[in-house]
Design an enzyme around this catalytic site. Structure first.
Site, short mmCIF file in Angstrom:
data_model
loop_
_atom_site.label_atom_id
_atom_site.label_comp_id
_atom_site.label_asym_id
_atom_site.label_seq_id
_atom_site.Cartn_x
_atom_site.Cartn_y
_atom_site.Cartn_z
N LYS A 1 -20.16 -29.19 -8.44
CA LYS A 1 -19.52 -28.27 -7.50
C LYS A 1 -20.43 -27.08 -7.23
CE LYS A 1 -15.13 -27.45 -8.14
NZ LYS A 1 -13.93 -27.03 -8.91
C1 E4P Z 1 -10.89 -26.68 -7.61
O1 E4P Z 1 -11.42 -27.40 -8.39
C2 E4P Z 1 -10.75 -25.22 -7.72
O2 E4P Z 1 -11.68 -24.72 -8.61
C3 E4P Z 1 -9.38 -24.85 -8.14
O3 E4P Z 1 -8.42 -25.72 -7.58
C4 E4P Z 1 -9.03 -23.40 -7.87
O4 E4P Z 1 -7.68 -23.27 -8.19
P1 E4P Z 1 -6.98 -21.88 -8.46
O5 E4P Z 1 -6.76 -21.22 -7.14
O6 E4P Z 1 -5.69 -22.26 -9.11
O7 E4P Z 1 -7.88 -21.09 -9.36
#
Ligand code: E4P
Length: 223
Positions: free
Chosen positions: A86
């Site tokens: 990512k």
């Molecule tokens: C995806 O992998 C993102 O890092 C994640 O869904 C972010 O989610 P949050 O808004 O609950 O931190």
């Protein structure tokens, strides 16, 4: 549509993994930090739990392209070539995405809050683009609508990149993404359980069971 578990707690992930038809795990630095242990060890154990095949996504934390690329290659070395790395859609992130995708690394562009961020990431070679649905909603925007616009861009321009919608707080947001034809969604175990949990379903099942038990005896089944 792939359904991924957005968590790194081994017990919680294992519980969902053994119950629901899900396809892998996504993590981010915050999710890993919540485990209060060596993040690489957690990632290795997640890889082991999933086995070969199912998707595992792990995010870099560097802010410079060289560092991001080195992190991505190091993570890939530790966790396997099928790892999805990512990369956030920052200026440095686009440089890293282009370099990594040119080397055949699976890139998931993350922290997306606007359609064109996703479009640029797709052009930079990302396999997945991850808009933050609930965070957009909390900003007064419409996360599902942003995701729909991203899907339109990917479709209209016939890009291979898929939508991986992230940051969900309720099952209805996921339903909307499924209707859009998203390639994947990722959500925490509690949100995933809400996709099927229903008190009225439980009540109906309990009533039917009680009816049959009144004939065959309490605790008896067909087995
Ligand atoms: C995806 O992998 C993102 O890092 C994640 O869904 C972010 O989610 P949050 O808004 O609950 O931190």
């Amino acid at each position: 549509m792939l359904i991924l578990i957005d968590d790194a707690n081994l017990e919680d992930v294992a519980a969902i993994w053994s119950t629901l038809p899900v396809d892998g795990v996504t993590t981010n630095p915050t999710i890993l930090a919540r485990q209060h242990r060596d993040p690489l060890r957690t990632l290795r154990e997640l890889r082991e739990l999933l086995g070969a095949g199912p998707q595992l996504h792990a995010q870099v934390v560097g802010t410079e392209p060289d560092v991001m690329v080195n992190e991505a290659l190091a993570l890939r070395g530790e966790l396997g070539e099928d790892l999805f790395v990512k990369i956030p859609v920052t200026e440095a992130g686009y440089v890293a995405m282009r370099r990594l995708s040119a080397q055949g690394v699976n890139v998931t562009a993350t922290a997306i809050h606007a359609p064109m961020q996703a479009f640029l990431a797709a052009k930079a070679g990302a396999r997945y683009v991850a808009p933050y649905i609930n965070r957009l909603d909390n900003l007064g925007a419409d996360g599902v609508r942003v995701a729909a616009e991203i899907q339109t861009l990917l479709d209209v321009h016939r890009m291979d990149t898929q939508l991986l919608a992230a940051s969900f707080k309720n099952s209805q947001q996921i339903t909307e993404l499924a209707k859009l034809g998203a390639g994947a969604v990722t959500a925490a175990p509690a949100v995933l359980r809400n996709l099927f949990r229903n008190a009225t379903t439980d009540a109906a099942v309990a009533e039917q069971r009680a009816d049959l038990e009144s004939v065959i005896g309490a605790g008896h089944t067909f087995a």
